[in-house]
Write a protein that holds these residues in place. Structure first.
Motif, PDB file in Angstrom:
ATOM      1  N   HIS A  56      62.139  41.332  22.733  1.00  0.00           N
ATOM      2  CA  HIS A  56      62.854  40.825  23.922  1.00  0.00           C
ATOM      3  C   HIS A  56      62.004  40.663  25.340  1.00  0.00           C
ATOM      4  O   HIS A  56      61.034  41.393  25.489  1.00  0.00           O
ATOM      5  CB  HIS A  56      64.165  41.688  24.471  1.00  0.00           C
ATOM      6  N   ASP A  73      64.690  35.289  24.659  1.00  0.00           N
ATOM      7  CA  ASP A  73      65.842  35.987  25.102  1.00  0.00           C
ATOM      8  C   ASP A  73      66.845  36.191  23.908  1.00  0.00           C
ATOM      9  O   ASP A  73      66.413  36.109  22.762  1.00  0.00           O
ATOM     10  CB  ASP A  73      66.389  34.866  26.117  1.00  0.00           C
ATOM     11  N   SER A  74      67.868  36.574  24.263  1.00  0.00           N
ATOM     12  CA  SER A  74      68.926  37.059  23.238  1.00  0.00           C
ATOM     13  C   SER A  74      69.138  35.966  22.132  1.00  0.00           C
ATOM     14  O   SER A  74      68.956  36.079  20.776  1.00  0.00           O
ATOM     15  CB  SER A  74      70.265  37.549  23.628  1.00  0.00           C
ATOM     16  N   PHE A  96      72.295  46.060  20.082  1.00  0.00           N
ATOM     17  CA  PHE A  96      73.288  44.864  19.664  1.00  0.00           C
ATOM     18  C   PHE A  96      72.336  43.719  19.169  1.00  0.00           C
ATOM     19  O   PHE A  96      72.478  42.830  18.537  1.00  0.00           O
ATOM     20  CB  PHE A  96      73.930  44.630  20.921  1.00  0.00           C
ATOM     21  N   MET A  97      70.967  43.586  19.775  1.00  0.00           N
ATOM     22  CA  MET A  97      69.924  42.546  19.293  1.00  0.00           C
ATOM     23  C   MET A  97      69.604  42.872  17.847  1.00  0.00           C
ATOM     24  O   MET A  97      69.470  41.960  17.063  1.00  0.00           O
ATOM     25  CB  MET A  97      68.899  42.852  20.232  1.00  0.00           C
ATOM     26  N   TYR A 145      80.222  37.873  24.707  1.00  0.00           N
ATOM     27  CA  TYR A 145      78.822  37.890  25.039  1.00  0.00           C
ATOM     28  C   TYR A 145      78.218  38.663  23.883  1.00  0.00           C
ATOM     29  O   TYR A 145      78.744  39.518  23.360  1.00  0.00           O
ATOM     30  CB  TYR A 145      78.581  38.624  26.364  1.00  0.00           C
ATOM     31  N   ASN A 147      75.992  40.529  23.897  1.00  0.00           N
ATOM     32  CA  ASN A 147      75.656  42.209  24.385  1.00  0.00           C
ATOM     33  C   ASN A 147      76.854  42.808  24.023  1.00  0.00           C
ATOM     34  O   ASN A 147      77.570  43.429  25.017  1.00  0.00           O
ATOM     35  CB  ASN A 147      75.448  42.215  25.632  1.00  0.00           C
ATOM     36  N   SER A 162      73.600  34.464  27.698  1.00  0.00           N
ATOM     37  CA  SER A 162      73.385  33.949  29.054  1.00  0.00           C
ATOM     38  C   SER A 162      72.840  32.509  28.869  1.00  0.00           C
ATOM     39  O   SER A 162      73.102  31.737  30.047  1.00  0.00           O
ATOM     40  CB  SER A 162      72.499  34.620  29.811  1.00  0.00           C
ATOM     41  N   HIS A 207      71.415  44.543  36.510  1.00  0.00           N
ATOM     42  CA  HIS A 207      71.577  43.349  37.234  1.00  0.00           C
ATOM     43  C   HIS A 207      72.809  43.552  38.424  1.00  0.00           C
ATOM     44  O   HIS A 207      72.690  43.210  39.592  1.00  0.00           O
ATOM     45  CB  HIS A 207      72.056  42.192  36.426  1.00  0.00           C
ATOM     46  N   HIS A 230      69.385  36.078  37.300  1.00  0.00           N
ATOM     47  CA  HIS A 230      69.826  36.175  35.884  1.00  0.00           C
ATOM     48  C   HIS A 230      71.587  36.281  36.223  1.00  0.00           C
ATOM     49  O   HIS A 230      71.973  36.952  37.143  1.00  0.00           O
ATOM     50  CB  HIS A 230      69.599  37.415  35.210  1.00  0.00           C
ATOM     51  N   GLU A 232      73.942  37.911  34.906  1.00  0.00           N
ATOM     52  CA  GLU A 232      74.406  39.145  35.053  1.00  0.00           C
ATOM     53  C   GLU A 232      74.533  39.749  36.300  1.00  0.00           C
ATOM     54  O   GLU A 232      75.146  40.877  36.574  1.00  0.00           O
ATOM     55  CB  GLU A 232      73.684  40.043  33.952  1.00  0.00           C
ATOM     56  N   SER A 246      69.073  32.202  31.843  1.00  0.00           N
ATOM     57  CA  SER A 246      68.812  33.492  31.121  1.00  0.00           C
ATOM     58  C   SER A 246      67.174  33.987  31.189  1.00  0.00           C
ATOM     59  O   SER A 246      66.403  32.899  31.750  1.00  0.00           O
ATOM     60  CB  SER A 246      68.915  32.938  29.555  1.00  0.00           C
ATOM     61  N   THR A 247      66.855  35.015  30.571  1.00  0.00           N
ATOM     62  CA  THR A 247      65.354  35.214  30.687  1.00  0.00           C
ATOM     63  C   THR A 247      64.506  34.233  30.342  1.00  0.00           C
ATOM     64  O   THR A 247      63.499  33.885  31.043  1.00  0.00           O
ATOM     65  CB  THR A 247      65.027  36.681  29.970  1.00  0.00           C
ATOM     66  N   MET A 293      66.132  49.585  27.194  1.00  0.00           N
ATOM     67  CA  MET A 293      64.960  48.528  26.735  1.00  0.00           C
ATOM     68  C   MET A 293      63.657  49.583  26.676  1.00  0.00           C
ATOM     69  O   MET A 293      62.619  49.371  25.716  1.00  0.00           O
ATOM     70  CB  MET A 293      64.484  47.480  27.589  1.00  0.00           C
TER      71      MET A 293
HETATM   72  P1  13P Z   1      68.943  37.126  27.943  1.00  0.00           P
HETATM   73  O1  13P Z   1      67.527  37.439  27.821  1.00  0.00           O
HETATM   74  O2  13P Z   1      69.523  36.670  26.934  1.00  0.00           O
HETATM   75  O3  13P Z   1      69.173  36.316  29.102  1.00  0.00           O
HETATM   76  O4  13P Z   1      69.557  38.627  28.376  1.00  0.00           O
HETATM   77  C1  13P Z   1      69.319  39.583  29.378  1.00  0.00           C
HETATM   78  C2  13P Z   1      69.525  40.730  28.967  1.00  0.00           C
HETATM   79  O5  13P Z   1      69.961  41.468  29.617  1.00  0.00           O
HETATM   80  C3  13P Z   1      69.602  41.339  27.626  1.00  0.00           C
HETATM   81  O6  13P Z   1      69.859  42.525  27.602  1.00  0.00           O
END
Ligand code: 13P
Ligand code: SF4
Length: 336
Positions: A56, A73-74, A96-97, A145, A147, A162, A207, A230, A232, A246-247, A293
């Motif tokens: 990630h 990203d996710s 979760f990923m 979501y 997540n 996201s 966030h 972001h 979130e 998203s990221t 993370m």
């Molecule tokens: P994305 O990378 O999908 O934007 O998600 C951010 C995040 O907080 C994942 O844990």
């Protein structure tokens, strides 16, 4: 199980020998000697195990640039997990990923280097909570979501990330949806569609800490700043941003806009990772760290590949239902 001890080709040996160079523009020189033995051991194990590393965007630079075969990203990680032909997937991210990768590739070994790498959003809701919401709002579809735990996905009609939340909600063609668990992402979606969104009160612990006043302070201190946030983040913070995504959306924004100065309102490692690609852009670096993370380290990745630990297990009946919700989300992206 021992990794296979087949002899390495000259190309494999060169690949292993050369990995240290990946860090030359990424971390200070004093750190190269610390990281390089891990990078070499991991590269060798990837070859021996026919393994792929998905990381990630919030992973630390030595993981992101040093060992990842796919970064994203996710949503990107979900597509990459579904497409890979490797036997083993090591998911450098949160649980979760890894579960999503396992749901999409049940025949593969999916490893998470630290099984305690959780997420405040995923732990804010259970499958029973979703069933109660459905009972309270009969006939209203549930968008979860990504997540979330597999058991929550299994109770959902469709997942989203996201990157595609607005698209997924609109794809349903309904007047109301139940959106779980991120309240702020749900509010962001509600503001961009005519759909009535029933919210849950989950938040990302990283966030939710940003405040609009600090964004205004950064703007005052750094004239011409491009603020990229972001979804979130709380709505008052998003209201201060020039771009929300998203990221990977954030990275694409920097790539296309090339602002002189940018503030990425998200997790700490993003600026460290992304700035390597854009040396001409000045990154102003607020730092809210995701402790989940950051549980993933090079040493744990090496051990995961050596011992095939920690394999992600999803009960087949749950996985089958969760897979339908994740596949429906991926289909929305393939259609558009
Ligand atoms: P994305 O990378 O999908 O934007 O998600 C951010 C995040 O907080 C994942 O844990
Ligand atoms: Fe969860 Fe937030 Fe960490 Fe992402 S950054 S894993 S949403 S706690």
């Amino acid at each position: 199980m021992e990794p296979s001890s087949h002899s390495l080709s000259p190309a494999d040996r060169a690949r292993i020998e050369g990995v240290g160079a990946r860090l030359s523009a990424v971390v200070p020189a004093v750190e190269w000697a610390v990281h390089t033995p891990y990078l070499q051991a991991i590269e060798r194990l990837k070859i021996e195990r026919n393994a792929v590393i998905l990381a990630h965007n919030y992973q630390t630079p030595e993981i992101f640039h040093g060992v990842a075969d796919y970064r994203g990203d996710s949503l990107g990680l979900a597509y990459a997990g579904a497409a890979t032909e490797a036997d083993v997937i090591v998911l450098c991210g949160v649980h979760f990923m890894a579960e999503t990768a396992k749901i999409l590739s049940p025949e593969k070994t999916v490893l998470i280097p630290d099984p305690e790498a959780g997420c405040s959003l995923a732990s804010s809701i259970t499958a029973a909570d979703v069933r109660r919401l459905r009972a309270r709002h009969p006939g209203v579809p549930v968008v979860s979501y990504v997540n979330t735990a597999a058991a929550v996905k299994a109770e959902s009609d469709v997942c989203c990330t996201s990157a595609n939340a607005v698209e997924v909600v609109e794809s349903l063609g309904v007047e109301r949806v139940i959106f779980v668990p991120d309240e702020f992402l749900g509010r962001y979606v509600a503001a961009r569609t005519d759909v009535d969104v029933i919210l849950w009160n989950g938040h990302c612990e990283v966030h939710e800490r940003f405040r609009p006043a600090e964004i205004r302070d950064y703007r005052r201190m750094h004239p011409g700043l491009d603020v990229v946030a972001h979804p979130e983040c709380p709505p008052e913070v998003l209201a201060e941003a020039d771009f929300v995504g998203s990221t990977t959306g954030m990275i694409d924004h920097v790539r296309s806009r090339r602002p002189a100065r940018v503030l990425l309102v998200t997790e700490c490692s993003m600026s460290d990772n992304v700035s390597v690609e854009f040396p001409e852009v000045e990154f102003i670096r607020p730092c809210n760290l995701c402790p989940h993370m950051k549980r993933i380290t090079l040493a744990k990745i090496q051990r995961a590949l050596e011992r095939l630990e920690h394999p992600v297990v999803v009960e087949p009946a749950v996985a089958q239902r969760a897979r339908a919700a994740v596949e429906r989300m991926l289909e929305v992206g393939r259609r558009n």
